[in-house]
Enzyme design. Structure first.
Site, PDB file in Angstrom:
ATOM      1  N   TYR A  18      48.827  28.492  35.786  1.00 54.13           N
ATOM      2  CA  TYR A  18      49.483  29.491  36.954  1.00 54.13           C
ATOM      3  C   TYR A  18      50.948  29.757  35.772  1.00 54.13           C
ATOM      4  O   TYR A  18      51.559  31.079  35.265  1.00 54.13           O
ATOM      5  CB  TYR A  18      49.761  29.174  37.337  1.00 54.13           C
ATOM      6  CG  TYR A  18      50.540  29.500  38.729  1.00 54.13           C
ATOM      7  CD1 TYR A  18      50.088  30.677  39.525  1.00 54.13           C
ATOM      8  CD2 TYR A  18      51.730  29.977  39.131  1.00 54.13           C
ATOM      9  CE1 TYR A  18      50.656  31.359  39.625  1.00 54.13           C
ATOM     10  CE2 TYR A  18      52.530  31.203  39.872  1.00 54.13           C
ATOM     11  CZ  TYR A  18      52.074  31.624  40.100  1.00 54.13           C
ATOM     12  OH  TYR A  18      52.915  32.413  41.309  1.00 54.13           O
ATOM     13  N   LYS A  56      51.997  33.313  34.103  1.00 52.22           N
ATOM     14  CA  LYS A  56      53.080  34.005  33.989  1.00 52.22           C
ATOM     15  C   LYS A  56      54.555  33.898  32.813  1.00 52.22           C
ATOM     16  O   LYS A  56      54.789  34.888  32.927  1.00 52.22           O
ATOM     17  CB  LYS A  56      54.241  32.767  35.429  1.00 52.22           C
ATOM     18  CG  LYS A  56      52.288  32.869  36.497  1.00 52.22           C
ATOM     19  CD  LYS A  56      52.909  35.059  37.161  1.00 52.22           C
ATOM     20  CE  LYS A  56      52.512  34.987  38.884  1.00 52.22           C
ATOM     21  NZ  LYS A  56      52.313  36.046  38.854  1.00 52.22           N
ATOM     22  N   ALA A 102      51.050  28.850  32.873  1.00 52.98           N
ATOM     23  CA  ALA A 102      50.860  29.481  31.100  1.00 52.98           C
ATOM     24  C   ALA A 102      50.582  31.806  31.160  1.00 52.98           C
ATOM     25  O   ALA A 102      51.977  31.807  30.310  1.00 52.98           O
ATOM     26  CB  ALA A 102      49.521  28.933  30.562  1.00 52.98           C
ATOM     27  N   VAL A 136      41.530  43.391  39.208  1.00 50.34           N
ATOM     28  CA  VAL A 136      42.197  44.351  38.667  1.00 50.34           C
ATOM     29  C   VAL A 136      41.779  42.718  37.669  1.00 50.34           C
ATOM     30  O   VAL A 136      42.720  43.480  35.926  1.00 50.34           O
ATOM     31  CB  VAL A 136      43.868  43.819  38.691  1.00 50.34           C
ATOM     32  CG1 VAL A 136      44.251  44.950  39.702  1.00 50.34           C
ATOM     33  CG2 VAL A 136      44.762  42.461  39.223  1.00 50.34           C
ATOM     34  N   ILE A 159      58.226  31.903  48.366  1.00 47.41           N
ATOM     35  CA  ILE A 159      57.502  32.654  49.021  1.00 47.41           C
ATOM     36  C   ILE A 159      57.044  32.441  50.006  1.00 47.41           C
ATOM     37  O   ILE A 159      55.697  32.084  49.614  1.00 47.41           O
ATOM     38  CB  ILE A 159      58.081  34.180  48.068  1.00 47.41           C
ATOM     39  CG1 ILE A 159      58.616  33.881  47.080  1.00 47.41           C
ATOM     40  CG2 ILE A 159      58.056  34.920  49.588  1.00 47.41           C
ATOM     41  CD1 ILE A 159      59.849  34.590  47.545  1.00 47.41           C
ATOM     42  N   ASN A 197      51.448  43.649  40.925  1.00 48.11           N
ATOM     43  CA  ASN A 197      52.007  42.509  41.689  1.00 48.11           C
ATOM     44  C   ASN A 197      50.603  41.367  41.745  1.00 48.11           C
ATOM     45  O   ASN A 197      50.570  39.765  42.185  1.00 48.11           O
ATOM     46  CB  ASN A 197      52.061  43.126  42.964  1.00 48.11           C
ATOM     47  CG  ASN A 197      51.714  41.690  44.219  1.00 48.11           C
ATOM     48  OD1 ASN A 197      52.901  40.543  44.503  1.00 48.11           O
ATOM     49  ND2 ASN A 197      51.365  41.885  45.219  1.00 48.11           N
ATOM     50  N   GLY A 232      47.216  43.849  44.520  1.00 44.90           N
ATOM     51  CA  GLY A 232      46.910  43.370  44.865  1.00 44.90           C
ATOM     52  C   GLY A 232      48.154  43.787  46.422  1.00 44.90           C
ATOM     53  O   GLY A 232      49.036  42.716  47.231  1.00 44.90           O
ATOM     54  N   ARG A 262      48.788  42.797  51.259  1.00 46.13           N
ATOM     55  CA  ARG A 262      49.191  41.246  52.358  1.00 46.13           C
ATOM     56  C   ARG A 262      50.529  40.427  50.686  1.00 46.13           C
ATOM     57  O   ARG A 262      50.715  41.321  50.067  1.00 46.13           O
ATOM     58  CB  ARG A 262      47.804  40.379  52.242  1.00 46.13           C
ATOM     59  CG  ARG A 262      47.530  39.825  51.057  1.00 46.13           C
ATOM     60  CD  ARG A 262      46.304  38.577  51.582  1.00 46.13           C
ATOM     61  NE  ARG A 262      46.431  37.073  50.217  1.00 46.13           N
ATOM     62  CZ  ARG A 262      45.114  36.784  50.063  1.00 46.13           C
ATOM     63  NH1 ARG A 262      44.063  37.537  50.653  1.00 46.13           N
ATOM     64  NH2 ARG A 262      45.204  36.021  48.828  1.00 46.13           N
TER      65      ARG A 262
HETATM   66  P1  NAI Z   1      48.742  36.533  48.366  1.00 44.93           P
HETATM   67  O1  NAI Z   1      47.411  35.725  48.420  1.00 44.93           O
HETATM   68  O2  NAI Z   1      48.735  37.049  49.266  1.00 44.93           O
HETATM   69  O3  NAI Z   1      48.974  38.299  47.547  1.00 44.93           O
HETATM   70  C1  NAI Z   1      48.129  37.783  45.649  1.00 44.93           C
HETATM   71  C2  NAI Z   1      47.607  38.717  45.955  1.00 44.93           C
HETATM   72  O4  NAI Z   1      46.820  39.502  45.228  1.00 44.93           O
HETATM   73  C3  NAI Z   1      46.206  39.615  46.779  1.00 44.93           C
HETATM   74  O5  NAI Z   1      46.252  40.682  47.873  1.00 44.93           O
HETATM   75  C4  NAI Z   1      45.236  39.843  46.505  1.00 44.93           C
HETATM   76  O6  NAI Z   1      43.829  40.482  47.385  1.00 44.93           O
HETATM   77  C5  NAI Z   1      45.176  40.242  44.884  1.00 44.93           C
HETATM   78  N1  NAI Z   1      44.389  39.453  43.803  1.00 44.93           N
HETATM   79  C6  NAI Z   1      44.021  38.606  43.752  1.00 44.93           C
HETATM   80  N2  NAI Z   1      43.226  38.610  42.757  1.00 44.93           N
HETATM   81  C7  NAI Z   1      42.391  39.548  42.402  1.00 44.93           C
HETATM   82  C8  NAI Z   1      42.542  40.548  41.813  1.00 44.93           C
HETATM   83  N3  NAI Z   1      41.265  39.438  40.699  1.00 44.93           N
HETATM   84  N4  NAI Z   1      41.894  41.692  41.276  1.00 44.93           N
HETATM   85  C9  NAI Z   1      43.136  42.781  42.231  1.00 44.93           C
HETATM   86  N5  NAI Z   1      43.701  41.300  43.254  1.00 44.93           N
HETATM   87  C10 NAI Z   1      43.729  40.554  43.190  1.00 44.93           C
HETATM   88  O7  NAI Z   1      50.487  35.822  47.307  1.00 44.93           O
HETATM   89  P2  NAI Z   1      51.806  36.276  47.296  1.00 44.93           P
HETATM   90  O8  NAI Z   1      52.701  35.398  47.443  1.00 44.93           O
HETATM   91  O9  NAI Z   1      52.081  37.552  47.947  1.00 44.93           O
HETATM   92  O10 NAI Z   1      51.014  36.635  45.630  1.00 44.93           O
HETATM   93  C11 NAI Z   1      51.791  38.535  45.266  1.00 44.93           C
HETATM   94  C12 NAI Z   1      52.217  37.995  43.823  1.00 44.93           C
HETATM   95  O11 NAI Z   1      53.668  36.774  43.959  1.00 44.93           O
HETATM   96  C13 NAI Z   1      51.578  37.108  42.563  1.00 44.93           C
HETATM   97  O12 NAI Z   1      51.268  37.307  41.721  1.00 44.93           O
HETATM   98  C14 NAI Z   1      51.974  35.397  42.919  1.00 44.93           C
HETATM   99  O13 NAI Z   1      51.363  35.304  41.927  1.00 44.93           O
HETATM  100  C15 NAI Z   1      53.368  35.682  42.945  1.00 44.93           C
HETATM  101  N6  NAI Z   1      54.434  34.422  43.281  1.00 44.93           N
HETATM  102  C16 NAI Z   1      54.444  34.302  44.223  1.00 44.93           C
HETATM  103  C17 NAI Z   1      55.031  33.418  44.790  1.00 44.93           C
HETATM  104  C18 NAI Z   1      54.796  32.961  45.980  1.00 44.93           C
HETATM  105  O14 NAI Z   1      55.291  32.028  46.055  1.00 44.93           O
HETATM  106  N7  NAI Z   1      54.310  32.754  47.316  1.00 44.93           N
HETATM  107  C19 NAI Z   1      55.837  32.715  43.715  1.00 44.93           C
HETATM  108  C20 NAI Z   1      56.043  33.231  42.655  1.00 44.93           C
HETATM  109  C21 NAI Z   1      55.201  34.371  42.494  1.00 44.93           C
END
Ligand code: NAI
Length: 255
Positions: free
Chosen positions: A163, A167, A165, A71, A196, A98, A17, A20
């Site tokens: 979500y 995490k 569960a 993934v 974030i 990620n 991921g 972005r």
């Molecule tokens: P985002 O939505 O910008 O990034 C998520 C990334 O995961 C994207 O690049 C997306 O293409 C990829 N993705 C989603 N499903 C996928 C799949 N089936 N196969 C491959 N790639 C996939 O969000 P963000 O905020 O950058 O999230 C990154 C990580 O941080 C995630 O695991 C999220 O749960 C975690 N997180 C984010 C928080 C926030 O406040 N933004 C808070 C806590 C955790």
């Protein structure tokens, strides 16, 4: 530049991921600190290409490759892992799990497909990606796995049962795997962000975002760069004695 200025010089990273948000911030900082990176994307092909172009221009001597990889799907993840190893000359030193999604809905209304999408992406990907890469990771003499969990996985959040569960599952996975691979000089840690600024939190309606900020002692959401700094620290030699830990990065959301 000294090793201190390039603490990740020569480290080979795989980031899921990575096109972005937090993933892209990790890719940028890892390259800036001397690493070579293969990162996965799912739907963000244009953003992935733009990120590679930006980083090739900035660091022409380092490798940065974007690879398609869904993934949540075991076949897609296996192809991604094999392609990432190929790009990094058959080995890796750091895996950053990620990729993640949320589907915020109260549990009484949650549909099975929503549960499955969240659990398969967030937790299923831990198996799908880590399983083919864990042995290659042990071959370089030292390695690091960093899993992006969430403050929701530590404390629970209403509207986020699936979500939270998934995490929490990442946290259990992190601790168990840390114990299994410590003897092979591989560390495994989880990072648990609070709120974030990324596309994920941009979906929160502004009045709710204002309310949430009142619950955060520092009074603001964090940035993807804040999380990337922690991830890159955990990937560096400075963190070599840290394993099996969950490090919350949330502006003191829960103290
Ligand atoms: P985002 O939505 O910008 O990034 C998520 C990334 O995961 C994207 O690049 C997306 O293409 C990829 N993705 C989603 N499903 C996928 C799949 N089936 N196969 C491959 N790639 C996939 O969000 P963000 O905020 O950058 O999230 C990154 C990580 O941080 C995630 O695991 C999220 O749960 C975690 N997180 C984010 C928080 C926030 O406040 N933004 C808070 C806590 C955790």
């Amino acid at each position: 530049m000294t090793t201190d200025e390039l603490p990740l010089r020569g480290r080979r990273f795989v980031v899921t991921g990575g096109a972005r948000g937090i993933g892209a911030a990790v890719v940028r900082l890892a390259l800036a600190q001397g690493a070579d990176v293969a990162f996965g994307y799912h739907r963000s092909a244009d953003q992935a290409d733009a990120l590679c172009d930006e980083l090739h221009a900035a660091y022409p001597d380092r490798r940065c490759t974007a690879l398609h990889g869904r993934v949540s799907d075991s076949t897609g993840a296996e192809k991604f892992a094999a392609a990432a190893l190929d790009c990094l000359s058959g080995g890796l030193d750091v895996l950053v799990n990620n990729a993640g999604v949320n589907q915020d809905v109260v549990f009484a209304r949650m549909r099975r497909e929503q549960w499955d999408e969240v659990v398969d992406t967030n937790l299923g990907s831990m198996f799908n990606v880590t399983r083919p890469l864990v042995m290659p990771l042990t071959k370089g003499g030292k390695g690091t796995i960093i899993n992006i969990a969430s403050a929701s996985g530590l404390h629970g959040a209403p509207g986020q049962t699936a979500y939270s569960a998934s995490k929490s599952g990442i946290i259990g996975f992190t601790k168990a795997l840390a114990k299994e691979v410590a003897g092979r000089a591989v560390t495994v840690n989880a990072v648990a962000p609070g709120f974030i600024h990324t596309d994920m939190t941009d979906m929160i309606p502004p009045p709710q975002a204002c309310h949430l900020k009142t619950l955060i002692p520092t009074g603001e959401f964090g940035s993807a760069d804040d999380v990337a700094a922690l991830v890159c620290f955990l990937a560096s030699d400075r963190a070599r004695y840290i394993t099996g830990q969950v490090i919350e990065i949330s502006g003191g959301l829960v103290i």
